[in-house]
Design a protein around this motif. Sequence first.
Motif, short mmCIF file in Angstrom:
data_model
loop_
_atom_site.label_atom_id
_atom_site.label_comp_id
_atom_site.label_asym_id
_atom_site.label_seq_id
_atom_site.Cartn_x
_atom_site.Cartn_y
_atom_site.Cartn_z
N SER A 174 31.50 5.78 16.07
CA SER A 174 30.42 6.04 17.01
C SER A 174 30.88 5.84 18.44
O SER A 174 31.72 4.98 18.71
CB SER A 174 29.25 5.09 16.74
N CYS A 194 24.68 3.19 15.18
CA CYS A 194 24.54 4.28 14.20
C CYS A 194 23.85 3.75 12.95
O CYS A 194 23.40 4.52 12.11
CB CYS A 194 25.90 4.87 13.85
N CYS A 208 25.41 1.55 10.83
CA CYS A 208 26.40 1.24 9.79
C CYS A 208 26.53 -0.26 9.56
O CYS A 208 27.10 -0.70 8.57
CB CYS A 208 27.75 1.84 10.14
N PHE A 212 35.70 1.57 13.39
CA PHE A 212 34.72 1.70 12.30
C PHE A 212 34.82 3.09 11.68
O PHE A 212 35.18 4.05 12.37
CB PHE A 212 33.28 1.52 12.83
N CYS A 272 32.46 5.03 11.13
CA CYS A 272 31.52 5.94 11.79
C CYS A 272 32.07 6.52 13.08
O CYS A 272 31.65 7.58 13.52
CB CYS A 272 30.22 5.19 12.09
N CYS A 290 26.42 -1.91 15.50
CA CYS A 290 26.66 -0.50 15.84
C CYS A 290 25.34 0.27 15.74
O CYS A 290 24.62 0.17 14.75
CB CYS A 290 27.71 0.09 14.91
#
Length: 144
Positions: A77, A38, A40, A73, A75, A36
């Motif tokens: 994202s 981001c 994470c 997830f 996050c 990912c």
Amino acid sequence: MSQTAYSHKFVKAFPDKLGQGVLYVSVEFGTAAHLCFCGCGGEVYTRFSPRDWSMRFDGETVSLRPSIGNWSFPCQSHYVLSGGHVEWADRWSTERIERGRALDRKRKDRHYKGPEQATPDRENAIDLAPPPGLIRLWRRLSGS
Ligand SMILES: [Zn+2]
């Protein structure tokens, strides 16, 4: 930290540990994998099929369509991988995610039904025992 660029690697099989910022593409498995963007650490696998993702390789960069929404997830994202750039997209509300998933299911249902309908019935019938009613009728007609 969120990334804005990525590189790609064509692989046969995915490595045990994916590297951050790399989009791994396995033509053999018809799948791409990446962490990912981001940061994470979530592993994201995107399958290539007419109803999932498609890939464009222009000789230098790999782009994926449609966008990648990591709704499962924490996050959540949401981004588009386009020409080596991570284009961050809006986070979706829970409601919109649900709507998107429902749409996706519908689209997949339609797709899965397609080939079945296109298969001639008599081809499937070869393996099928005749319905009991038909046997009874045939017995009556043939007097056995
Ligand atoms: Zn993430």
